[in-house]
Design an enzyme around this catalytic site. Structure first.
Site, PDB file in Angstrom:
ATOM      1  N   LYS A  82       0.864  -1.186   0.000  1.00  0.00           N
ATOM      2  CA  LYS A  82       0.000   0.000   0.000  1.00  0.00           C
ATOM      3  C   LYS A  82       0.895   1.229   0.000  1.00  0.00           C
ATOM      4  CE  LYS A  82      -4.325  -1.273   2.221  1.00  0.00           C
ATOM      5  NZ  LYS A  82      -5.189  -1.026   3.390  1.00  0.00           N
ATOM      6  N   GLU A 107       0.426  -0.925  16.381  1.00  0.00           N
ATOM      7  CA  GLU A 107       0.174  -1.805  15.223  1.00  0.00           C
ATOM      8  C   GLU A 107       0.557  -3.250  15.540  1.00  0.00           C
ATOM      9  OE1 GLU A 107      -1.554  -0.639  12.779  1.00  0.00           O
ATOM     10  OE2 GLU A 107      -0.898   1.356  12.143  1.00  0.00           O
ATOM     11  N   GLU A 113      -7.271  -5.876  -0.808  1.00  0.00           N
ATOM     12  CA  GLU A 113      -8.268  -5.541   0.224  1.00  0.00           C
ATOM     13  C   GLU A 113      -9.702  -5.693  -0.263  1.00  0.00           C
ATOM     14  OE1 GLU A 113      -7.128  -2.417   3.010  1.00  0.00           O
ATOM     15  OE2 GLU A 113      -9.239  -1.872   3.149  1.00  0.00           O
ATOM     16  N   ASN A 129      -7.375  -2.665   9.358  1.00  0.00           N
ATOM     17  CA  ASN A 129      -7.775  -1.284   9.625  1.00  0.00           C
ATOM     18  C   ASN A 129      -8.487  -1.121  10.957  1.00  0.00           C
ATOM     19  OD1 ASN A 129      -6.837   0.099   7.265  1.00  0.00           O
ATOM     20  ND2 ASN A 129      -8.323  -1.109   6.131  1.00  0.00           N
ATOM     21  N   HIS A 133      -8.609   2.242  12.575  1.00  0.00           N
ATOM     22  CA  HIS A 133      -8.077   3.221  11.623  1.00  0.00           C
ATOM     23  C   HIS A 133      -9.125   4.225  11.142  1.00  0.00           C
ATOM     24  CE1 HIS A 133      -4.608   0.673  11.753  1.00  0.00           C
ATOM     25  NE2 HIS A 133      -3.973   1.310  10.800  1.00  0.00           N
TER      26      HIS A 133
HETATM   27  P1  NAD Z   1       7.255   8.435  10.183  1.00  0.00           P
HETATM   28  O1  NAD Z   1       7.626   7.861   8.905  1.00  0.00           O
HETATM   29  O2  NAD Z   1       6.805   9.851  10.217  1.00  0.00           O
HETATM   30  O3  NAD Z   1       8.478   8.242  11.200  1.00  0.00           O
HETATM   31  C1  NAD Z   1       8.326   8.718  12.499  1.00  0.00           C
HETATM   32  C2  NAD Z   1       9.474   9.678  12.892  1.00  0.00           C
HETATM   33  O4  NAD Z   1      10.615   8.910  13.238  1.00  0.00           O
HETATM   34  C3  NAD Z   1       9.900  10.627  11.798  1.00  0.00           C
HETATM   35  O5  NAD Z   1      10.261  11.862  12.376  1.00  0.00           O
HETATM   36  C4  NAD Z   1      11.140   9.938  11.242  1.00  0.00           C
HETATM   37  O6  NAD Z   1      12.008  10.825  10.607  1.00  0.00           O
HETATM   38  C5  NAD Z   1      11.727   9.354  12.480  1.00  0.00           C
HETATM   39  N1  NAD Z   1      12.566   8.182  12.301  1.00  0.00           N
HETATM   40  C6  NAD Z   1      12.374   7.154  11.464  1.00  0.00           C
HETATM   41  N2  NAD Z   1      13.252   6.181  11.712  1.00  0.00           N
HETATM   42  C7  NAD Z   1      14.043   6.612  12.727  1.00  0.00           C
HETATM   43  C8  NAD Z   1      15.124   6.043  13.428  1.00  0.00           C
HETATM   44  N3  NAD Z   1      15.520   4.803  13.187  1.00  0.00           N
HETATM   45  N4  NAD Z   1      15.706   6.777  14.392  1.00  0.00           N
HETATM   46  C9  NAD Z   1      15.257   8.026  14.666  1.00  0.00           C
HETATM   47  N5  NAD Z   1      14.216   8.593  14.075  1.00  0.00           N
HETATM   48  C10 NAD Z   1      13.615   7.888  13.091  1.00  0.00           C
HETATM   49  O7  NAD Z   1       6.066   7.591  10.881  1.00  0.00           O
HETATM   50  P2  NAD Z   1       5.752   6.036  10.949  1.00  0.00           P
HETATM   51  O8  NAD Z   1       5.035   5.854  12.220  1.00  0.00           O
HETATM   52  O9  NAD Z   1       6.910   5.195  10.652  1.00  0.00           O
HETATM   53  O10 NAD Z   1       4.727   5.823   9.748  1.00  0.00           O
HETATM   54  C11 NAD Z   1       3.464   6.447   9.746  1.00  0.00           C
HETATM   55  C12 NAD Z   1       2.980   6.495   8.316  1.00  0.00           C
HETATM   56  O11 NAD Z   1       2.854   5.173   7.821  1.00  0.00           O
HETATM   57  C13 NAD Z   1       1.625   7.146   8.167  1.00  0.00           C
HETATM   58  O12 NAD Z   1       1.682   8.051   7.100  1.00  0.00           O
HETATM   59  C14 NAD Z   1       0.705   5.988   7.839  1.00  0.00           C
HETATM   60  O13 NAD Z   1      -0.373   6.375   7.032  1.00  0.00           O
HETATM   61  C15 NAD Z   1       1.627   5.043   7.136  1.00  0.00           C
HETATM   62  N6  NAD Z   1       1.228   3.634   7.206  1.00  0.00           N
HETATM   63  C16 NAD Z   1       1.194   2.941   6.047  1.00  0.00           C
HETATM   64  C17 NAD Z   1       0.859   1.606   6.056  1.00  0.00           C
HETATM   65  C18 NAD Z   1       0.878   0.808   4.794  1.00  0.00           C
HETATM   66  O14 NAD Z   1       0.443  -0.327   4.796  1.00  0.00           O
HETATM   67  N7  NAD Z   1       1.398   1.353   3.727  1.00  0.00           N
HETATM   68  C19 NAD Z   1       0.562   0.968   7.277  1.00  0.00           C
HETATM   69  C20 NAD Z   1       0.604   1.711   8.438  1.00  0.00           C
HETATM   70  C21 NAD Z   1       0.949   3.058   8.395  1.00  0.00           C
HETATM   71  N1  GLY Z   2      -1.935  -1.172   7.084  1.00  0.00           N
HETATM   72  C1  GLY Z   2      -3.096  -1.682   6.441  1.00  0.00           C
HETATM   73  C2  GLY Z   2      -2.821  -2.545   5.276  1.00  0.00           C
HETATM   74  O1  GLY Z   2      -1.688  -2.730   4.896  1.00  0.00           O
HETATM   75  O2  GLY Z   2      -3.723  -3.063   4.686  1.00  0.00           O
END
Ligand code: NAD
Ligand code: GLY
Length: 366
Positions: free
Chosen positions: A142, A184, A236, A244, A247
């Site tokens: 995704k 998660e 999905e 979700n 979510h």
């Molecule tokens: P993010 O990518 O914003 O990372 C969180 C913070 O941590 C950022 O400031 C980043 O720069 C920092 N960071 C990352 N790795 C680090 C490290 N090793 N050391 C220090 N700092 C670090 O947030 P996230 O929680 O990783 O991801 C959230 C995003 O993921 C949302 O946009 C959400 O919609 C998406 N998401 C997508 C899916 C999918 O299936 N594609 C699933 C769940 C969430």
């Molecule tokens: N995080 C939701 C999905 O991958 O379907």
């Protein structure tokens, strides 16, 4: 070194989980040799891990170049995405070139979406560096950016060809981000694995101390769940929607407060408690079950109350949900702990009641 395979036929790939993976060129595929490789990262992650990845890519014979984006959910938009396209074009990347997403879920989702669109689809590799991205976002293809009217509304399904989960990167992850990822992890227990939920309850203090052994096990078990769900329902049309849980409420929190005010995992935790409360209103979960979920989130230092946006505002925001079919809101609810369902059973009045009960004492402070 545990590996989880995502069985998707010609789009199958492996998730390698372990320590020191980013510095080991042996994990990189031979096809990168002689090819340009765009490493998409951000201003926070690049100073920590870009050099390591760059050296591994050089050792694998690739020609890496970096695309460094501003950090944060607020930048998950068209403007930032265009910076990736600009760099790919300037470096004369072809469809056969590779994009590496090095960072959390924001970088993974944006890098993946750029890879899905560039010349109608280029190869891409996920190198997730947050717990949330390691257990969820980097697996399953995704990809998306946000729209001011809704989270992840513009996107595509585009599978990576490889996921490298280097647990060492979690050492630099801020505590609040680590907790957000734990939401998660807990989700998998709640939707399909009561044993895992029990294991998480027993091990949460060691996990929060980032004890390597239970942490690697939690990531492995989470990735196995994600791989199984995605292999059974890539687009999905059925069971993947269970991922979700929390979510629909959570996205309303993120959009309603403004992207980045609450972290995605924090919003998912508060949203999961709304879904749990709604499940009790339907006679499925007991109040003791909800209290158990609340205790586990509290142990993971996650919010157990949602921001008081007002039930009407929540419902308005939730009407943009991607699971809506024929105008009907479909929510992920729990029949019991470890068994989630997609449900249209709840009335709007019941949804509003669950929202009010879970957000009544709330402020936007954590
Ligand atoms: P993010 O990518 O914003 O990372 C969180 C913070 O941590 C950022 O400031 C980043 O720069 C920092 N960071 C990352 N790795 C680090 C490290 N090793 N050391 C220090 N700092 C670090 O947030 P996230 O929680 O990783 O991801 C959230 C995003 O993921 C949302 O946009 C959400 O919609 C998406 N998401 C997508 C899916 C999918 O299936 N594609 C699933 C769940 C969430
Ligand atoms: N995080 C939701 C999905 O991958 O379907």
């Amino acid at each position: 070194m545990p590996t989880v395979d995502v069985a998707l036929g010609e789009r199958a790939y492996s998730i390698h989980i372990g320590r020191g993976l980013l510095s080991d060129p042996a994990y990189l595929p031979a096809r990168l040799s002689g090819q340009p490789v765009a490493v998409v990262s951000n201003e926070t992650v690049a100073p920590l891990y870009l050099q390591t990845v760059h050296e591994s890519l050089l050792a694998a014979g690739a020609k890496p170049f970096a695309v460094i984006l501003p950090d944060g959910e607020a930048h998950k938009n068209w403007q930032t995405l265009n910076r990736i396209f600009d760099a790919l074009l300037k470096q004369h990347c072809e469809r056969g070139s590779t994009l590496v997403a090095l960072g959390g879920g924001v970088i993974g989702d944006m890098g993946g979406f750029a890879a899905a669109c560039y010349q109608r689809g280029m190869n891409f590799i996920q190198m997730p560096t947050t717990l949330l991205a390691q257990v969820d976002a980097s697996v399953g293809g995704k990809t998306a950016i946000n729209h001011p009217l809704g989270k992840n509304m513009i996107g595509a399904f585009h599978q990576p060809s490889l996921v490298l989960v280097d647990i060492d990167t979690l050492a630099t992850l801020p505590q609040r981000e680590f907790s957000a990822g734990m939401a998660e992890v807990i989700k998998y227990g709640l939707i399909r694995d009561a044993d895992f939920l029990h294991w998480l309850e027993a091990n949460m203090s060691r996990l929060m101390a980032r004890d390597e052994i239970p942490l690697a096990e939690a990531i492995y078990r989470a990735c196995r769940h994600k791989a199984e769900i995605v292999a059974a329902d890539e687009r999905e049309r059925g069971g993947r929607a269970l991922l979700n849980l929390g979510h629909t409420f959570g996205h309303a929190i993120e959009t309603g407060l403004g992207y980045g005010v609450w972290l995605h995992g924090e919003a998912v935790a508060a949203g999961t408690l709304m879904a749990a409360r709604l499940s009790t209103l339907l006679g499925w979960l007991s109040t003791a079950d909800v209290a158990r979920i609340e205790r586990l989130f509290a142990a993971a230092v996650l919010p157990v109350r949602a921001p008081a946006l007002g039930a009407e505002r929540y419902l308005q925001l939730m009407r943009h949900d991607k699971k809506i079919q024929d105008g009907r809101l479909r929510l992920i609810l729990m029949k019991s702990l470890g068994e989630a369902v997609v449900s249209e059973t709840a009335s709007e009045a019941q949804i509003a009641e669950a929202i009010r009960e879970c957000s009544q004492k709330l402020t936007t402070d954590l």
